[in-house]
Scaffold this active site. Structure first.
Site, PDB file in Angstrom:
ATOM      1  N   TYR A 155      40.310  40.674  36.858  1.00  0.00           N
ATOM      2  CA  TYR A 155      40.925  42.142  36.921  1.00  0.00           C
ATOM      3  C   TYR A 155      40.901  42.932  35.470  1.00  0.00           C
ATOM      4  O   TYR A 155      41.450  42.105  34.557  1.00  0.00           O
ATOM      5  CB  TYR A 155      42.407  41.930  37.484  1.00  0.00           C
ATOM      6  N   GLU A 243      39.545  51.530  36.131  1.00  0.00           N
ATOM      7  CA  GLU A 243      40.050  50.065  36.475  1.00  0.00           C
ATOM      8  C   GLU A 243      38.704  49.580  37.140  1.00  0.00           C
ATOM      9  O   GLU A 243      37.939  50.101  38.175  1.00  0.00           O
ATOM     10  CB  GLU A 243      41.133  50.262  37.843  1.00  0.00           C
TER      11      GLU A 243
END
Ligand code: GDP
Ligand code: MN
Length: 444
Positions: A155, A243
């Protein structure tokens, strides 16, 4: 991780909270006064590609046949697997369900025919995920990608963080899943590194993040290069959020990273210098009320209630919504006309409020300061002429030029053959009660 700042949970929580995807229209809740431009995944990936960031080959399609054609081309160019992805602004698509009954808004396929069949069950239906409301979001487009073999899902995000007053890079080895869940169950797995806005991502920053993501030294150069390019995009595009989840390690090499999913949001205040980006926004996906308000330069957020609100100042707008609730009504919108609105904008605001079928009465609550009461009154009168206000209007005016404002309305009420139902009330609470009362008498 000693090279990262000591993990402050509060900071991670703030950073993580700001990663929530843009609320879905319609029926979403009021999150923030400003709305941010959000691009679809395929648009975000086009942008990443321009900055030399690794993304898979692929193209967007609006019909099942187009999806077949893209898949067919990718196959001929050597793709083994094909990935088919619904394009909506919410995350959690992989685990979502379509109103066609299809489970999964992200599908791994082996043939173009399979791509076409799944696309038929995606396009034109709504996809419901953990991040949408129960109605889901309509799928108008699908993205067809070449597949990659993923060894590990990481992530990675860059967001503006209030507590550091700078961008921060958020990194975790727990990729592929909802980062908010990770923040709750395993906060230590989330690393937050503030970036000096003047110098950008240093070699030390990049290395620390790469190591926090579990890469060894030999992988640092390639991973750092990707991190620095992502940061370059973040700054150059006035993004508030980039993101990447998952930021994947593929089976090609231990340092072969790939941005498999991308979500980018931009700061509305930068619209004047990011015109190309802002012109990419798909207004068909916006709440039509918000699209119209956006065009008129109004600060408007649609809600589910039945009392339209026209207010100046965000604080007063919030207070107005609260007091409507208190007296048994429910606000249909948040609308702050601000200090700089002109008569046309005010009239346009009435048009938008009245065009909403759910709106049964309108409460105008103006505390004149920079915004003059007479200007609002003129807007009301103009709207009454042009728009033909058909629903009851409760007006509470106070502050700058209030007498003049009241006079303009009073004159309009006398000199007309087109009647409008206006009550002018001085007290804030009484005005809210009156607006709620019109709804109740309407129902019975
Ligand atoms: P999201 O569910 O909306 O976050 O959509 P993603 O784009 O993140 O896709 C969901 C999941 O599908 C990812 O976490 C991956 O596990 C999987 N996935 C997506 N693209 C690929 C791919 O090219 N190869 C493989 N093996 N899995 C993929
Ligand atoms: Mn994802």
């Amino acid at each position: 991780m000693s090279t990262l700042l000591p993990q402050r949970l509060g900071v991670a929580a703030v950073a993580v909270r700001s990663l929530r995807r843009a609320p879905a229209a319609p029926g979403h809740q009021l999150h923030q006064q400003l709305r941010f431009l959000s691009l679809q995944e395929y648009q975000s990936k086009d942008l990443l590609r321009r900055y030399g960031i690794n993304v898979q080959k692929g193209a967007v399609a609006s019909t099942a046949d187009e999806a077949f054609a893209v898949a067919d081309r990718l196959k001929r160019e050597g793709a083994t697997d094909l990935i088919l992805k619904c394009q909506i602004l919410a995350g959690g698509r992989g685990k979502g369900t379509l109103t066609s009954g299809l489970r999964g808004g992200v599908k791994i396929c082996s043939t173009p025919t399979e791509v076409r069949d799944f696309a038929k069950d995606m396009i034109g239906y709504r996809l419901i995920t953990q991040q949408t409301d129960e109605l889901g979001e309509e799928v108008n487009k699908v993205l067809v990608h070449e597949g990659v073999n993923i060894v590990k899902e990481l992530y990675l995000a860059i967001v503006l963080d209030r507590s550091y007053a700078s961008p921060v890079i958020v990194a975790s080895t727990q990729g592929g899943m909802d980062i908010e869940q990770v923040a709750e169950t395993d906060p230590d797995a989330i690393h937050v590194r503030p970036i000096d806005i003047d110098t950008g991502v240093s070699d030390n920053d990049a290395r620390a993040i790469a190591l926090a993501l579990g890469f060894d030294d030999s992988c640092v150069p390639k991973v750092s290069q990707q991190l620095k390019r992502l940061y370059e995009l973040f700054v150059a595009c006035d993004a508030t959020q980039v993101e990447i989840n998952p930021f994947a390690i593929t089976d090609v090499a231990p340092d072969a990273v790939m941005c498999v999913d991308a979500k980018i949001a931009f700061d509305d205040s930068a619209k004047y210098r990011q015109q190309e980006l802002f012109s990419m926004e798909d207004e068909s996906l916006m709440d039509p009320r918000e699209a119209a308000a956006h065009k008129a330069g109004l600060n408007y957020i649609g809600l589910d209630g039945n009392i339209g609100c026209l207010v100046n100042g965000a604080g007063l707008a919030m207070a107005t919504m609260d007091i409507i609730k208190l007296h048994g009504g429910s606000p249909a919108n948040f609308l702050d006309v601000g200090g700089g609105a002109n008569r046309q904008q005010v009239a346009e605001a009435f048009r938008i409020l009245q065009a909403d079928d759910k709106v049964r009465s309108i409460l105008v609550n103006i505390f004149g300061g920079i915004m003059r009461c007479d200007l609002i009154a003129e807007g009301i009168v103009q709207a009454a002429e042009e728009v033909e206000l058909k629903i009851p209007l409760v007006v509470r005016l106070n502050g700058t030029n209030v007498e003049k404002g009241r006079r303009i309305i009073a004159e309009r009420m006398v000199n007309t053959d087109k009647k409008i139902d206006i009550q002018v009330i001085d007290d804030f609470e009484e005005a809210a009660k009156a607006a709620c009362a019109t709804i109740q008498s309407d129902v019975t």
